[in-house]
Design a protein around this motif. Structure first.
Motif, PDB file in Angstrom:
ATOM      1  N   UNK A   1       1.031  -1.130   0.083  1.00 22.00           N
ATOM      2  CA  UNK A   1       0.092  -0.079   0.009  1.00 22.00           C
ATOM      3  C   UNK A   1       0.753   1.351  -0.017  1.00 22.00           C
ATOM      4  N   UNK A   2       0.369   2.587  -0.346  1.00 22.96           N
ATOM      5  CA  UNK A   2       1.117   3.706  -0.675  1.00 22.96           C
ATOM      6  C   UNK A   2       0.080   4.521  -0.590  1.00 22.96           C
ATOM      7  N   UNK A   3       0.414   5.389   0.342  1.00 24.61           N
ATOM      8  CA  UNK A   3      -0.235   6.806   0.368  1.00 24.61           C
ATOM      9  C   UNK A   3       0.447   8.023   0.136  1.00 24.61           C
ATOM     10  N   UNK A   4      -0.074   8.882  -0.802  1.00 24.09           N
ATOM     11  CA  UNK A   4       0.846  10.126  -1.110  1.00 24.09           C
ATOM     12  C   UNK A   4      -0.166  11.329  -0.854  1.00 24.09           C
ATOM     13  N   UNK A   5      -0.023  12.293   0.163  1.00 24.07           N
ATOM     14  CA  UNK A   5      -0.851  13.223   0.199  1.00 24.07           C
ATOM     15  C   UNK A   5      -0.152  14.580   0.295  1.00 24.07           C
TER      16      UNK A   5
END
Length: 148
Positions: free
Chosen positions: A29-33
């Motif tokens: 998983x990857x989150x880029x905010x």
């Protein structure tokens, strides 16, 4: 995976909370905010990630970039990771910056007005997220919403 651009330029608080749970082996998983806080605004991005004991060899990435674009702006990035396995690859990054007078001076020295320079810097932060959207039609539609 989750990617997002959050902007608050009207004052007050904006808070985004996400949660990721890894239960299976080899999960990814990857989150880029990217967040922007304008004058008298605050943005808070909090991600809670839980990696279970069976999630061996999983990969988790949390990236948060914050831009303070006005007076009295505040940005906070709060990644929290709870890991119950010994074989996870975990990456967290939080970067908070403001529009500096050095950046504006550099652009002004090349004939760009301070107003246009501020817009260029803000659009550069927005593009970090927009450029990773794989569907070109969706990316174009989102760029139109933000008038980039």
């Amino acid at each position: 995976n989750m990617y997002g651009y959050i902007t608050n330029t009207v004052g007050g608080d904006t808070e985004i909370i996400t949660k990721m749970i890894h239960k299976a082996p080899w999960s990814n998983s990857q989150q880029f905010i990217v967040t922007e806080a304008g004058k008298n605004s605050q943005s808070v991005y909090q991600c809670i990630a839980n990696i279970g004991k069976d999630a061996v060899a999983c990969t988790l990435s949390i990236d948060n970039t914050n831009l303070m674009s006005g007076d009295e702006a505040r940005c906070h990035g709060l990644p929290e990771v709870f890991n119950d396995t010994d074989s996870a690859r975990i990456s967290t990054t939080v970067n908070t910056e403001d529009i500096s007078s050095d950046q504006l001076y550099y652009l002004q020295s090349r004939g760009i007005s301070p107003e246009v320079g501020r817009t260029m810097i803000i659009e550069g932060y927005q593009r970090q997220v927009f450029e990773i959207i794989p569907d070109s039609e969706l990316r174009s539609e989102i760029e139109q919403l933000f008038a980039v």
